[in-house]
Design a protein around this motif. Structure first.
Motif, PDB file in Angstrom:
ATOM      1  N   ASP A 185     101.316  12.329  47.835  1.00  0.00           N
ATOM      2  CA  ASP A 185     102.606  12.676  48.428  1.00  0.00           C
ATOM      3  C   ASP A 185     103.155  13.907  47.704  1.00  0.00           C
ATOM      4  OD1 ASP A 185     102.950  10.751  50.382  1.00  0.00           O
ATOM      5  OD2 ASP A 185     103.578   9.235  48.928  1.00  0.00           O
ATOM      6  N   GLY A 186     103.890  14.707  48.441  1.00  0.00           N
ATOM      7  CA  GLY A 186     104.570  15.837  47.794  1.00  0.00           C
ATOM      8  C   GLY A 186     103.661  17.031  47.618  1.00  0.00           C
ATOM      9  N   GLU A 187     104.238  17.997  46.944  1.00  0.00           N
ATOM     10  CA  GLU A 187     103.604  19.301  46.927  1.00  0.00           C
ATOM     11  C   GLU A 187     102.568  19.472  45.821  1.00  0.00           C
ATOM     12  OE1 GLU A 187     105.689  22.789  48.223  1.00  0.00           O
ATOM     13  OE2 GLU A 187     105.656  23.447  46.151  1.00  0.00           O
ATOM     14  N   TYR A 188     101.444  20.071  46.168  1.00  0.00           N
ATOM     15  CA  TYR A 188     100.475  20.517  45.160  1.00  0.00           C
ATOM     16  C   TYR A 188      99.734  21.711  45.739  1.00  0.00           C
ATOM     17  CZ  TYR A 188      96.897  18.341  48.074  1.00  0.00           C
ATOM     18  OH  TYR A 188      96.080  18.015  49.116  1.00  0.00           O
ATOM     19  N   LEU A 189      99.171  22.502  44.874  1.00  0.00           N
ATOM     20  CA  LEU A 189      98.459  23.713  45.297  1.00  0.00           C
ATOM     21  C   LEU A 189      97.091  23.746  44.647  1.00  0.00           C
ATOM     22  CD1 LEU A 189     101.478  26.039  44.606  1.00  0.00           C
ATOM     23  CD2 LEU A 189     100.480  25.733  46.874  1.00  0.00           C
ATOM     24  N   ILE A 190      96.120  24.277  45.379  1.00  0.00           N
ATOM     25  CA  ILE A 190      94.784  24.463  44.804  1.00  0.00           C
ATOM     26  C   ILE A 190      94.510  25.961  44.791  1.00  0.00           C
ATOM     27  CG2 ILE A 190      92.315  24.078  45.167  1.00  0.00           C
ATOM     28  CD1 ILE A 190      93.068  21.411  46.469  1.00  0.00           C
ATOM     29  N   PRO A 191      94.194  26.501  43.619  1.00  0.00           N
ATOM     30  CA  PRO A 191      93.982  27.948  43.557  1.00  0.00           C
ATOM     31  C   PRO A 191      92.772  28.382  44.382  1.00  0.00           C
ATOM     32  CG  PRO A 191      93.381  26.893  41.486  1.00  0.00           C
ATOM     33  CD  PRO A 191      94.018  25.843  42.324  1.00  0.00           C
ATOM     34  N   LEU A 192      92.882  29.530  45.032  1.00  0.00           N
ATOM     35  CA  LEU A 192      91.748  30.067  45.783  1.00  0.00           C
ATOM     36  C   LEU A 192      90.743  30.659  44.790  1.00  0.00           C
ATOM     37  CD1 LEU A 192      93.678  31.828  48.711  1.00  0.00           C
ATOM     38  CD2 LEU A 192      93.102  29.407  48.379  1.00  0.00           C
ATOM     39  N   GLY A 193      89.466  30.568  45.142  1.00  0.00           N
ATOM     40  CA  GLY A 193      88.436  31.150  44.278  1.00  0.00           C
ATOM     41  C   GLY A 193      87.887  30.187  43.238  1.00  0.00           C
ATOM     42  N   LYS A 194      88.280  28.914  43.327  1.00  0.00           N
ATOM     43  CA  LYS A 194      87.789  27.927  42.358  1.00  0.00           C
ATOM     44  C   LYS A 194      86.939  26.873  43.065  1.00  0.00           C
ATOM     45  CE  LYS A 194      89.752  29.408  38.597  1.00  0.00           C
ATOM     46  NZ  LYS A 194      88.873  30.119  37.648  1.00  0.00           N
ATOM     47  N   ALA A 195      85.724  26.714  42.570  1.00  0.00           N
ATOM     48  CA  ALA A 195      84.847  25.670  43.115  1.00  0.00           C
ATOM     49  C   ALA A 195      85.264  24.315  42.561  1.00  0.00           C
ATOM     50  CB  ALA A 195      83.398  25.981  42.749  1.00  0.00           C
ATOM     51  N   LEU A 235      81.806  25.019  46.816  1.00  0.00           N
ATOM     52  CA  LEU A 235      82.347  26.346  46.514  1.00  0.00           C
ATOM     53  C   LEU A 235      83.825  26.452  46.918  1.00  0.00           C
ATOM     54  CD1 LEU A 235      79.337  28.468  47.797  1.00  0.00           C
ATOM     55  CD2 LEU A 235      80.017  28.146  45.398  1.00  0.00           C
ATOM     56  N   ARG A 236      84.198  25.762  47.949  1.00  0.00           N
ATOM     57  CA  ARG A 236      85.563  25.765  48.511  1.00  0.00           C
ATOM     58  C   ARG A 236      85.988  27.157  49.003  1.00  0.00           C
ATOM     59  NH1 ARG A 236      89.468  21.872  44.914  1.00  0.00           N
ATOM     60  NH2 ARG A 236      89.192  23.488  43.335  1.00  0.00           N
ATOM     61  N   THR A 237      85.906  28.152  48.143  1.00  0.00           N
ATOM     62  CA  THR A 237      86.192  29.529  48.557  1.00  0.00           C
ATOM     63  C   THR A 237      84.876  30.293  48.544  1.00  0.00           C
ATOM     64  OG1 THR A 237      88.376  29.427  47.532  1.00  0.00           O
ATOM     65  CG2 THR A 237      87.483  31.614  47.965  1.00  0.00           C
ATOM     66  N   VAL A 238      84.559  30.989  49.624  1.00  0.00           N
ATOM     67  CA  VAL A 238      83.304  31.761  49.601  1.00  0.00           C
ATOM     68  C   VAL A 238      83.544  33.235  49.278  1.00  0.00           C
ATOM     69  CG1 VAL A 238      82.010  30.185  51.058  1.00  0.00           C
ATOM     70  CG2 VAL A 238      83.265  32.042  52.133  1.00  0.00           C
ATOM     71  N   ARG A 239      84.791  33.681  49.367  1.00  0.00           N
ATOM     72  CA  ARG A 239      85.146  34.991  48.821  1.00  0.00           C
ATOM     73  C   ARG A 239      86.558  34.922  48.294  1.00  0.00           C
ATOM     74  NH1 ARG A 239      83.206  40.302  49.775  1.00  0.00           N
ATOM     75  NH2 ARG A 239      84.600  41.783  48.862  1.00  0.00           N
ATOM     76  N   PRO A 240      86.842  35.160  47.011  1.00  0.00           N
ATOM     77  CA  PRO A 240      85.838  35.402  45.978  1.00  0.00           C
ATOM     78  C   PRO A 240      85.112  34.116  45.593  1.00  0.00           C
ATOM     79  CG  PRO A 240      88.029  35.247  45.006  1.00  0.00           C
ATOM     80  CD  PRO A 240      88.214  35.147  46.495  1.00  0.00           C
ATOM     81  N   MET A 241      83.841  34.248  45.241  1.00  0.00           N
ATOM     82  CA  MET A 241      83.021  33.079  44.949  1.00  0.00           C
ATOM     83  C   MET A 241      83.089  32.742  43.455  1.00  0.00           C
ATOM     84  SD  MET A 241      79.088  32.487  46.177  1.00  0.00           S
ATOM     85  CE  MET A 241      79.327  32.767  47.929  1.00  0.00           C
ATOM     86  N   ASP A 242      83.112  31.457  43.156  1.00  0.00           N
ATOM     87  CA  ASP A 242      83.216  31.001  41.767  1.00  0.00           C
ATOM     88  C   ASP A 242      81.822  31.009  41.131  1.00  0.00           C
ATOM     89  OD1 ASP A 242      83.714  29.740  39.373  1.00  0.00           O
ATOM     90  OD2 ASP A 242      84.906  28.124  40.251  1.00  0.00           O
ATOM     91  N   VAL A 243      81.427  32.168  40.666  1.00  0.00           N
ATOM     92  CA  VAL A 243      80.078  32.357  40.131  1.00  0.00           C
ATOM     93  C   VAL A 243      79.862  31.509  38.875  1.00  0.00           C
ATOM     94  CG1 VAL A 243      78.436  34.082  39.309  1.00  0.00           C
ATOM     95  CG2 VAL A 243      80.114  34.697  41.055  1.00  0.00           C
ATOM     96  N   GLU A 244      80.917  31.377  38.101  1.00  0.00           N
ATOM     97  CA  GLU A 244      80.807  30.603  36.861  1.00  0.00           C
ATOM     98  C   GLU A 244      80.426  29.155  37.132  1.00  0.00           C
ATOM     99  OE1 GLU A 244      84.158  30.764  34.223  1.00  0.00           O
ATOM    100  OE2 GLU A 244      84.123  32.960  34.266  1.00  0.00           O
ATOM    101  N   ALA A 245      81.061  28.592  38.152  1.00  0.00           N
ATOM    102  CA  ALA A 245      80.787  27.182  38.465  1.00  0.00           C
ATOM    103  C   ALA A 245      79.332  26.996  38.905  1.00  0.00           C
ATOM    104  CB  ALA A 245      81.738  26.701  39.566  1.00  0.00           C
TER     105      ALA A 245
END
Lengths: 326, 339
Positions: A185-195, A235-245
């Motif tokens: 419930d309620g607000e949360y955010l997931i950063p873009l570019g993080k697998a 990967l969740r985001t394909v650009r930019p891609m989380d190369v480290e993960a």
């Protein structure tokens, strides 16, 4: 934690962000009176009115460009494509206008816009309605491209996309809208570019995105029965891609299968494999194997469509291959 | 009454001098741009505006500073008239850091947010939906600005034009679409490309007010535009204006002014109706301009263009680190913090 559908997760993200910022508006075919072709925007017209929930003519190029123009002068549009298959008509606006505007204006005009809609194949919709677009979009500097695979990711990532100062392409899935998952419930955010490591194992990494995350998890469940424990890297985001993960997982397991919904040639998987060979060459115990759609337009007949699509069985076979089990 | 008339004519004289200055600046600027291109100081595609100056000057003279302007790749004249400094336009052409987009755009992509100049755009018709979006945003905010969208006549056959005008007509958006009909889409005469010869009539298909005007007559252009602006501000409705003009140079710097798709005789015929000469004659007849005054204005403008050239020539190339700048904008971290 409440369990809701992917559809409702997207809906809640739209609603919360429209409540938070009155510059945010939704535009597209059937988003208002019809409540959205897939009901993602249900009730929003009633709540926000027709200036902020805009039903358009069937004119993808036109309303995508309208969105970009409005973003140049301070609005924050969310452009819904009934499916990304129709967005091909609007690609000039996505690529030549939205993605390049900041650069070619020397930093003067950023385009805070979201282009969103279902991507890839559903069931027996034939060639023109069954295409995964992420590799096309990920090719373009100036875009961000996200492919949330779960309700939790869908809500948190769409909210981040709406707040982002750049054009963000959100690739959803017709077959995902009814899937369910835990969403707080309620607000949360997931950063873009993080697998996100969706499953932790040790024998092999399955690197994937979008709708294929569920396929990878099915495969992982099956493999676990044989004592094979895999990492599922979403990967969740394909650009930019989380190369480290990617590197972190492959350096641990020493083997990788790359699973994607689209075609092989110049696909997302090709890029992932390139990162692996650059960063993990000395760690690999086997060549990387890719799983993808057959290199054909999508056929209609049920058996042919099944044969064309990547699935859990093909993924399991690939894992067994890189583990030299078959 | 006599006093009022006198003050009116004084105001007219000031306005007329401004209009003439605006057109002549574009002409002299473009002549030097052609020279710089020949010397290799300007690269890529370079589309000059010579012959069409009354269109930019006439239309933009009817605008306010908070209105918006968006145009095609033939954008040097439009940028100058909108108030982008000649130095910044020339430096952009030279690919230098002091250009209006710091060397990232070149001839086809002039932008200046400080004067609401929303850019030169390189895909024929591709910017028309953007203008429609600007009109949508004005309406969304409840403002009384207008957005002016210039396009060549060849753009009216593309889907972007029709999709945009349909939405602007449907939703009553304050956008003024201006067709600069210079008769040729590159080398293809409009008669060979459009099933309708009177292009402004296409506005009727979308319930948009239409008009056509002699684009070599700066006062007529201004008057027609002023009516459209009034409609846009007052009733928030769109207009389509077809301005009849002609370019005296090739489509770009890479083709001759005449010889293949049009004859020298045709070009010379149109040159008789040079917008600057026509307006100069109007002013002289009205006693507003002497030959000496014109010569002085011309001299000052040539000096200003020379200054722009020198400025551009001395401006450094963009630093290499600029290569990766402005691909993505920073998103403020505070909006991404979880509530």
């Amino acid at each position: 934690m409440p369990v809701i559908t992917y559809r409702d997760a997207l809906h809640d993200a739209l609603r919360e962000e429209m409540q938070r910022d009155d510059r945010v508006f939704l535009i597209g075919e059937e988003v208002g009176v019809y409540n959205g072709a897939y009901k993602v925007s249900k009730g929003l017209l009633e709540e926000f009115g027709e200036m902020r929930v805009v039903d358009t003519p069937i004119t993808e190029l036109g309303f995508a460009g309208l969105g970009v123009g409005s973003a140049m002068v301070g609005l924050r549009p969310i452009v819904e494509f009934m499916t990304w298959n129709f967005a091909l008509l609007a690609l000039d606006q996505v690529v030549n206008a939205a993605a390049k505007m900041l650069y070619m204006s020397g930093g003067q005009y950023n385009i805070p816009i979201v282009f969103r809609g279902p991507n890839g194949a559903a069931l027996q919709l034939g060639a023109q309605h069954s295409q995964a677009w992420e590799s096309w979009l990920a090719h373009i500097p100036g875009l961000k491209v996200i492919t949330p695979g779960t309700p939790y990711d869908a809500k948190g990532m769409l909210k981040s996309a709406i707040r982002d100062e750049n054009p963000v392409c959100v690739l959803e899935g017709e077959m995902l809208y009814n899937t369910r998952g835990e969403v707080p419930d309620g607000e949360y955010l997931i950063p873009l570019g993080k697998a996100d490591l969706k499953r932790e194992g040790e024998h092999c990494s399955i690197i994937t995105n979008g709708k294929m995350v569920l396929v990878a998890l099915q495969a992982a469940d099956q493999l676990a029965k044989d004592g094979i424990r895999v990492d599922v890297v979403d990967l969740r985001t394909v650009r930019p891609m989380d190369v480290e993960a990617i590197g972190e997982s492959v350096k641990k397991t020493n083997r990788a299968v790359v699973l994607e919904e689209g075609w092989e040639i110049a696909g997302i998987g090709a890029q992932v494999v390139d990162y692996i060979q650059r960063d993990c060459f000395d760690y690999l115990d086997a060549p990387v194997v890719r799983v993808h759609q057959a290199d054909v337009p999508m056929p209609y007949a049920k058996n042919l469509e099944k044969a064309a699509k990547p699935d859990a069985a093909k993924t399991i076979a690939a894992v067994r291959k890189v583990m030299y089990l078959d | 009454m006599a006093t009022k008339k006198k003050s009116d004519s004084k105001a007219d004289a000031a306005l007329y001098h401004e209009l003439l200055h605006s057109m002549l600046l574009q002409r002299r600027f473009e002549e030097r741009a052609a020279e710089a291109y020949a010397l290799g100081k300007i690269g890529g595609f370079c589309h000059l505006y010579i012959g069409q100056e009354a269109v930019s000057t006439g239309t933009q003279s009817a605008l306010r500073s908070d209105d918006y302007v968006i145009t095609t790749y033939r954008d040097h004249g439009q940028a100058l008239v909108r108030g982008v400094p000649p130095r910044a336009v020339m430096a952009e052409l030279f690919g230098r850091v002091d250009g209006c987009v710091h060397g990232k755009g070149g001839s086809m992509h002039m932008f200046d947010s400080s004067v609401n100049f929303l850019g030169g755009h390189g895909i024929v018709g591709g910017h028309i939906p953007l203008a429609t979006g600007v009109g949508f945003a004005i309406k969304y905010r409840g403002g009384d600005q207008v957005c002016v969208c210039y396009m060549g006549e060849a753009a009216v056959n593309g889907g972007a034009f029709h999709e945009s005008l349909n939405m602007a007509g449907l939703w009553k958006l304050p956008v003024i679409y201006v067709i600069e009909n210079n008769k040729y889409g590159m080398g293809t005469a409009i008669e060979r490309a459009s099933s309708i010869k009177e292009l402004y009539k296409r506005g009727g298909s979308y319930s948009i007010a239409d008009a056509t005007v002699d684009g070599q007559d700066v006062l007529a252009v201004r008057e027609t535009m002023a009516e459209a602006v009034e409609r846009a501000r007052g009733e928030q409705t769109a207009s389509l204006i077809e301005v009849q003009t002609y370019r005296y140079v090739g489509h770009s710097m890479s083709d001759a002014a005449s010889g293949t798709y049009r004859t020298k005789a045709e070009l010379e015929e149109y040159e008789k109706r040079d917008p600057i000469n026509l307006f100069r004659a109007v002013m002289q007849k009205a006693g507003m301009l002497t030959d000496a005054e014109y010569a002085k204005m011309d001299e000052q403008i040539k000096a200003a263009v020379q200054d722009a050239w020198d400025f551009a020539d001395n401006s450094p190339e963009p630093p290499l680190e600029a290569l990766y700048e402005h691909v993505l904008a920073e998103t403020a971290s505070d909006v991404l913090v979880e509530a």
